[in-house]
Design a protein around this motif. Structure first.
Motif, PDB file in Angstrom:
ATOM      1  N   ILE A  10       0.672  -1.432  -0.039  1.00 13.39           N
ATOM      2  CA  ILE A  10      -0.021   0.092  -0.154  1.00 13.39           C
ATOM      3  C   ILE A  10       1.039   1.133   0.205  1.00 13.39           C
ATOM      4  O   ILE A  10       0.673   2.256  -0.829  1.00 13.39           O
ATOM      5  N   GLY A  11       1.883   1.137   0.740  1.00 10.41           N
ATOM      6  CA  GLY A  11       2.915   2.388   0.824  1.00 10.41           C
ATOM      7  C   GLY A  11       3.456   2.529  -0.498  1.00 10.41           C
ATOM      8  O   GLY A  11       3.866   3.758  -0.979  1.00 10.41           O
ATOM      9  N   GLU A  12       4.027   1.372  -1.137  1.00 17.42           N
ATOM     10  CA  GLU A  12       4.638   1.697  -2.586  1.00 17.42           C
ATOM     11  C   GLU A  12       3.575   2.251  -3.427  1.00 17.42           C
ATOM     12  O   GLU A  12       3.957   2.988  -4.050  1.00 17.42           O
ATOM     13  N   LYS A  13       2.514   1.819  -3.493  1.00 10.66           N
ATOM     14  CA  LYS A  13       1.591   2.086  -4.251  1.00 10.66           C
ATOM     15  C   LYS A  13       1.126   3.818  -4.078  1.00 10.66           C
ATOM     16  O   LYS A  13       0.891   4.602  -5.072  1.00 10.66           O
ATOM     17  N   ALA A  14       1.046   4.056  -2.961  1.00 12.44           N
ATOM     18  CA  ALA A  14       0.739   5.618  -2.530  1.00 12.44           C
ATOM     19  C   ALA A  14       2.057   6.488  -3.058  1.00 12.44           C
ATOM     20  O   ALA A  14       1.619   7.476  -3.678  1.00 12.44           O
ATOM     21  N   ARG A  15       3.180   5.822  -2.956  1.00  7.57           N
ATOM     22  CA  ARG A  15       4.420   6.726  -3.457  1.00  7.57           C
ATOM     23  C   ARG A  15       4.462   6.800  -4.845  1.00  7.57           C
ATOM     24  O   ARG A  15       4.620   7.721  -5.555  1.00  7.57           O
ATOM     25  N   HIS A  16       3.884   5.642  -5.614  1.00  8.77           N
ATOM     26  CA  HIS A  16       3.833   5.542  -7.077  1.00  8.77           C
ATOM     27  C   HIS A  16       2.648   6.534  -7.223  1.00  8.77           C
ATOM     28  O   HIS A  16       2.871   7.548  -8.268  1.00  8.77           O
ATOM     29  N   ASN A  17       1.612   6.671  -7.018  1.00  5.94           N
ATOM     30  CA  ASN A  17       0.486   7.610  -7.313  1.00  5.94           C
ATOM     31  C   ASN A  17       1.064   9.215  -7.142  1.00  5.94           C
ATOM     32  O   ASN A  17       0.611   9.775  -7.801  1.00  5.94           O
ATOM     33  N   GLU A  18       1.776   9.391  -5.924  1.00  7.40           N
ATOM     34  CA  GLU A  18       2.361  10.627  -5.820  1.00  7.40           C
ATOM     35  C   GLU A  18       3.104  11.205  -6.736  1.00  7.40           C
ATOM     36  O   GLU A  18       3.095  12.293  -7.452  1.00  7.40           O
ATOM     37  N   ALA A  19       4.000  10.384  -7.290  1.00 13.09           N
ATOM     38  CA  ALA A  19       4.862  10.401  -8.138  1.00 13.09           C
ATOM     39  C   ALA A  19       4.221  10.924  -9.452  1.00 13.09           C
ATOM     40  O   ALA A  19       4.629  11.557 -10.331  1.00 13.09           O
ATOM     41  N   TYR A  20       3.508   9.862  -9.873  1.00 16.44           N
ATOM     42  CA  TYR A  20       2.609   9.988 -11.104  1.00 16.44           C
ATOM     43  C   TYR A  20       1.904  11.514 -10.980  1.00 16.44           C
ATOM     44  O   TYR A  20       1.971  12.014 -12.020  1.00 16.44           O
ATOM     45  N   ASP A  21       1.084  11.838  -9.979  1.00 16.42           N
ATOM     46  CA  ASP A  21       0.489  13.171  -9.724  1.00 16.42           C
ATOM     47  C   ASP A  21       1.696  14.119 -10.003  1.00 16.42           C
ATOM     48  O   ASP A  21       0.984  15.266 -10.974  1.00 16.42           O
ATOM     49  N   VAL A  22       2.478  14.137  -9.531  1.00 18.87           N
ATOM     50  CA  VAL A  22       3.579  15.211  -9.588  1.00 18.87           C
ATOM     51  C   VAL A  22       4.166  15.131 -11.221  1.00 18.87           C
ATOM     52  O   VAL A  22       3.960  16.345 -11.845  1.00 18.87           O
TER      53      VAL A  22
END
Length: 59
Positions: A10-22
């Motif tokens: 879940i943490g990895e997915k959240a970091r991926h989503n944040e990086a994608y958003d940026v």
């Protein structure tokens, strides 16, 4: 999958989503800041027809 593995995933997915958003927001801003003149509809159609032909290997 145990709870620690689930939390890590879940943490990895959240970091991926944040990086994608940026990255996505930066690309949108780049497009908004682009001062080049707009292409006409006909120019866009020709451009993408050429790209499709290249991708299909017919050009």
């Amino acid at each position: 999958m145990n709870s620690d593995e689930r939390r890590a995933l879940i943490g990895e997915k959240a970091r991926h989503n944040e990086a994608y958003d940026v990255r996505f927001r930066a690309k949108v801003q780049q497009a908004l800041d682009d001062s080049r003149p707009d292409a006409s509809d006909d120019q866009a159609k020709v451009h993408f027809a050429e790209r499709r032909a290249t991708a299909a290997g017919t050009k």
